[in-house]
Design a protein around this motif. Sequence first.
Motif, PDB file in Angstrom:
ATOM      1  N   PHE A   1       0.836  -1.205   0.000  1.00 55.71           N
ATOM      2  CA  PHE A   1       0.000   0.000   0.000  1.00 55.71           C
ATOM      3  C   PHE A   1       0.872   1.256   0.000  1.00 55.71           C
ATOM      4  O   PHE A   1       0.680   2.170  -0.811  1.00 55.71           O
ATOM      5  CB  PHE A   1      -0.939  -0.030   1.217  1.00 55.71           C
ATOM      6  CG  PHE A   1      -1.333   1.313   1.775  1.00 55.71           C
ATOM      7  CD1 PHE A   1      -1.903   2.290   0.978  1.00 55.71           C
ATOM      8  CD2 PHE A   1      -1.142   1.592   3.124  1.00 55.71           C
ATOM      9  CE1 PHE A   1      -2.274   3.524   1.511  1.00 55.71           C
ATOM     10  CE2 PHE A   1      -1.507   2.813   3.664  1.00 55.71           C
ATOM     11  CZ  PHE A   1      -2.057   3.782   2.853  1.00 55.71           C
ATOM     12  N   TYR A   2       1.855   1.309   0.877  1.00 61.44           N
ATOM     13  CA  TYR A   2       2.669   2.515   0.997  1.00 61.44           C
ATOM     14  C   TYR A   2       3.559   2.718  -0.227  1.00 61.44           C
ATOM     15  O   TYR A   2       3.793   3.845  -0.655  1.00 61.44           O
ATOM     16  CB  TYR A   2       3.511   2.475   2.278  1.00 61.44           C
ATOM     17  CG  TYR A   2       3.255   3.678   3.149  1.00 61.44           C
ATOM     18  CD1 TYR A   2       2.078   3.759   3.895  1.00 61.44           C
ATOM     19  CD2 TYR A   2       4.143   4.730   3.197  1.00 61.44           C
ATOM     20  CE1 TYR A   2       1.812   4.865   4.679  1.00 61.44           C
ATOM     21  CE2 TYR A   2       3.883   5.846   3.977  1.00 61.44           C
ATOM     22  CZ  TYR A   2       2.716   5.914   4.721  1.00 61.44           C
ATOM     23  OH  TYR A   2       2.447   7.028   5.477  1.00 61.44           O
ATOM     24  N   ASP A   3       4.071   1.630  -0.800  1.00 60.68           N
ATOM     25  CA  ASP A   3       4.895   1.754  -1.998  1.00 60.68           C
ATOM     26  C   ASP A   3       4.068   2.255  -3.177  1.00 60.68           C
ATOM     27  O   ASP A   3       4.529   3.114  -3.953  1.00 60.68           O
ATOM     28  CB  ASP A   3       5.528   0.406  -2.350  1.00 60.68           C
ATOM     29  CG  ASP A   3       6.710   0.078  -1.448  1.00 60.68           C
ATOM     30  OD1 ASP A   3       7.062   0.925  -0.609  1.00 60.68           O
ATOM     31  OD2 ASP A   3       7.256  -1.031  -1.580  1.00 60.68           O
ATOM     32  N   LEU A   4       2.859   1.725  -3.336  1.00 62.27           N
ATOM     33  CA  LEU A   4       1.978   2.189  -4.414  1.00 62.27           C
ATOM     34  C   LEU A   4       1.629   3.658  -4.217  1.00 62.27           C
ATOM     35  O   LEU A   4       1.651   4.453  -5.162  1.00 62.27           O
ATOM     36  CB  LEU A   4       0.694   1.342  -4.442  1.00 62.27           C
ATOM     37  CG  LEU A   4      -0.397   1.819  -5.425  1.00 62.27           C
ATOM     38  CD1 LEU A   4       0.120   1.787  -6.861  1.00 62.27           C
ATOM     39  CD2 LEU A   4      -1.654   0.967  -5.280  1.00 62.27           C
ATOM     40  N   PHE A   5       1.320   4.027  -2.984  1.00 67.22           N
ATOM     41  CA  PHE A   5       0.985   5.414  -2.677  1.00 67.22           C
ATOM     42  C   PHE A   5       2.161   6.338  -2.997  1.00 67.22           C
ATOM     43  O   PHE A   5       2.002   7.380  -3.646  1.00 67.22           O
ATOM     44  CB  PHE A   5       0.602   5.527  -1.199  1.00 67.22           C
ATOM     45  CG  PHE A   5       0.546   6.936  -0.697  1.00 67.22           C
ATOM     46  CD1 PHE A   5      -0.440   7.808  -1.113  1.00 67.22           C
ATOM     47  CD2 PHE A   5       1.497   7.403   0.203  1.00 67.22           C
ATOM     48  CE1 PHE A   5      -0.484   9.115  -0.658  1.00 67.22           C
ATOM     49  CE2 PHE A   5       1.464   8.698   0.670  1.00 67.22           C
ATOM     50  CZ  PHE A   5       0.474   9.561   0.241  1.00 67.22           C
TER      51      PHE A   5
ATOM     52  N   LEU B   1       4.780   5.863  -5.006  1.00 66.48           N
ATOM     53  CA  LEU B   1       5.049   5.915  -6.444  1.00 66.48           C
ATOM     54  C   LEU B   1       4.023   6.793  -7.160  1.00 66.48           C
ATOM     55  O   LEU B   1       4.377   7.630  -7.995  1.00 66.48           O
ATOM     56  CB  LEU B   1       5.026   4.494  -7.022  1.00 66.48           C
ATOM     57  CG  LEU B   1       5.216   4.385  -8.542  1.00 66.48           C
ATOM     58  CD1 LEU B   1       6.549   4.972  -8.967  1.00 66.48           C
ATOM     59  CD2 LEU B   1       5.109   2.932  -8.988  1.00 66.48           C
ATOM     60  N   THR B   2       2.755   6.611  -6.836  1.00 62.97           N
ATOM     61  CA  THR B   2       1.693   7.403  -7.463  1.00 62.97           C
ATOM     62  C   THR B   2       1.852   8.877  -7.131  1.00 62.97           C
ATOM     63  O   THR B   2       1.687   9.747  -7.994  1.00 62.97           O
ATOM     64  CB  THR B   2       0.303   6.911  -6.997  1.00 62.97           C
ATOM     65  OG1 THR B   2       0.214   5.495  -7.164  1.00 62.97           O
ATOM     66  CG2 THR B   2      -0.801   7.587  -7.786  1.00 62.97           C
ATOM     67  N   LEU B   3       2.204   9.158  -5.877  1.00 65.07           N
ATOM     68  CA  LEU B   3       2.390  10.552  -5.460  1.00 65.07           C
ATOM     69  C   LEU B   3       3.573  11.190  -6.187  1.00 65.07           C
ATOM     70  O   LEU B   3       3.493  12.348  -6.614  1.00 65.07           O
ATOM     71  CB  LEU B   3       2.592  10.614  -3.940  1.00 65.07           C
ATOM     72  CG  LEU B   3       2.872  11.996  -3.350  1.00 65.07           C
ATOM     73  CD1 LEU B   3       1.786  12.992  -3.735  1.00 65.07           C
ATOM     74  CD2 LEU B   3       2.997  11.914  -1.831  1.00 65.07           C
TER      75      LEU B   3
END
Length: 887
Positions: free
Chosen positions: A573-577, A579-581
Amino acid sequence: MSIDFYFVHTKAEIKEFLSVLNKDYSKLGTHYKPLLEYLEDNLARLLILFPHIELAKEKYGLDTPLPYAKDFFKILLESPPRETKNLLQTYFILHFLGENRAWVKSLSHMRSLRAFTQDIYRKSLLSFRKGWIALVRSYLRVLSQFFSDTIYLPFALLNVGSLSDQDDVDLCIIYNEEDDKQMANKTIVQINQILHSSGLIPHHYLSETIGNQSFALNQHEFIKYFDDNRGDFVVISQALGSYFVAGDNYMYNLFEDEVLERFYFSDPTMNYYHENFLFSALSEINNLVKFKPQEGMINPKETGYRLIKALVTSIKSIFRIKNKSIYQTIYELSLIDNNHSEIYADLAQHLAFIDVLRMTYQVAVTEQTDIDITEEGNDILNWLAGVMGYIGKNKCEQLLNNYKKTIAELHKTSEKLVDNVIVNHLKGMNIGYTESFKQGWMPDSKYLFAFFNIKDEKAIQNLISELEDRGLALNTIKTAKQLSDLHKIGSRYLKGFCDELYARFPEHIEHLDDNDWFKKKIRQTLQEYTLSKRLDNKSELLQSFYYLEFVRLSMIKLGFINIIHFNRQFTRFYDLFALTLLELCHSATVKELHERFRDKNPPSLKDSILFLSTGGNGRGDSYNEDYDAVILVDDLSEKEENMFKSIVSKFSTFLFQVRTRLHNYFTEEIGTILIDFQQIKDLLENDTEQDFIYRSQLLDGHVIIGNKNYKYRFEEEIRKKYVFDRSRIFIEKMLKELYERRSYYENEPNNIKEAPGGLRDIVMVLHMLKSHLNVSESIPRIAIEKMLELDIPIKNELIDLEQNLIELKNIRDLYFLTVAQDNTLYFDYMEETEKIWQKVDPTGGPAKNNNKVNISIEAFYNSQRERGIKAMDKIIEYLTRKLEICQ
């Protein structure tokens, strides 16, 4: 011929006056040239209409402030509109130049007296500020009335900056009725145009941040923004510093009562806005303390004035001081908070010197905030030092030494005020500091999560009624019971995230036990994010995704739904967040570059940097206070460097909005967020006493996005060369640190992070093993699996250590969610934590055979620490024997 004239001005006299004026300003900054040219073209017309204007050597202009010059108003009203604008502008520029000329002359006078003292400079500066601010406010007031075409102004014009800076004027205009919005916008647009041509650049930070493509704002827009962004320090401090300039004064009083009042201290159990503002202030102060100007420059505004302003704005909210003057506020604080009067006196001294330096440079040299201190800038710096009263051949050096000394002392003063005033105040409010962790809070009626007595059936019915009043169709006890369970067990930390989610999705409260609903909502949100073309909309959707997934995972952790490998999900979750940010911040910066410079070939995000998630996030921990990152670059152009700094700045700001701070150990040492490969090599080459911290960060790091070549270089040139190949040195330093920590925290056994056998010990021992065995994986679980494949005699101890890590992290996560975001465990408040802990195994599912029912969580915690110390000591013994290290 004398330049002192009254009543009659011939062409020759006006020409001579302008000649003297041009001569005076020829030695100063070029930014005055357009104003002098405008005055040359229009002064004669002004003097024909107003022959009583005095043109004096020392100072010139009317004795009475602009709003009270009745004759001036009368003639203006009788003049054609175009001529009126010219007269207004000429009148203002005449005063503008007069105020600045008087300031420089007063400095020269003090210099001749050799009266270089902070107190004298402060008094002189306050006098100058008073005249300058009165002039600008008067000008704005007249412009507001002139451009609105009506006697009654159905809006309030506010200044939200210091109004002492001469490079810009920060404005905001608020309206009440929708019918008045158009007039307010029209007025501010026309004011903008005339300010530009008068030498002042209008800024509208609040309108740009809060408004929907409109200069004019209303109360509701402010309230909605602050409800969603209670920790936006810059916007809040701008609003708190605002004061009324023109229009409807009652409207501004209403704005103060309904919008600004919530950020001042009132009730320690209900003042959530105030508390969030202070937490954001601490982050802002920390960033300002670390700010470093570009090489060869000093920046009194960024390194000094902004820091002092942030301190004063924060502390005045604690003591409910509504004064807008920074000097007057410091004086009032010294009287009210007299225990720290000496610290405030020091702060006033720092402010006097920094303010005189930056204002003199701004008035007499250029409107820019950076001051060149290289050899090329020596002429200006020597002149500046001379104007400020320094004498001798080395006056330039004296000025710089005094500046550096003042900034160093300011940092110490800042630290004292943060610790003794702000943090001490927060300890009386924040649930992480209070003795009673279960005191309730409810900022206002908007927020759902108030505490109530779970055993009282009437309280549950009242909650249902309250929710139905909000338009939520709750007709069963089930949802209220679930909510009451959350009230009973949830920490303030968790409820803060639930608050944020409730503001976006009120319906989610009926789905706390519905993991499928959360997943469906998350998919919809991410799909909307992908399809959206507007960056501001994308930003909102990304925040919504963050709160949805955070609360979903937290509900799982609390046992509403059980799941295996919670930390693995949290890391994903935090890695996806992240990267998206990063990609969102890149898109926003590219858009800005295109709009400003028509740049069609911006640098690529994935090809130009290597972004590493390190620290707790790199290890896959959940619920970290900071987001640790290292951003590696190589041979960036100036364009690329500016772009990526902008991206990281946006990234940091967004993180803060979701209650997380961007942190980088290397930045604190090297001084920049973008770390060049060579810089990190130079830092690690010297084998300093503290470099084990940096090597630990490198062991924790995993890649979020970046250049493939950079990934290879990071592994070979950095991690292999400076960690694995120097493992013996690294392990020696880590052992020293480990034993020093154990000794220091020996009397704090309940600190789950720092106590002997705690989480910090485990991570440090794993770092030592990873460096010795050349294991690159940052996630402990994966790293241990790799190490167990090797031929080592400590496999049983390693398995014990892994289990120990899982158990302690489980307790810490549950504590964060049920008691407080604090590493010190208060077992007296862990009754609800213990109930969840007994039911759920840390790897997911029911506790095996319910074997925890017969042992308290405190006893289990202590036994785990003791077990961990034994396993770690055997691993340390293996390492020291293998590497022949003397303990």
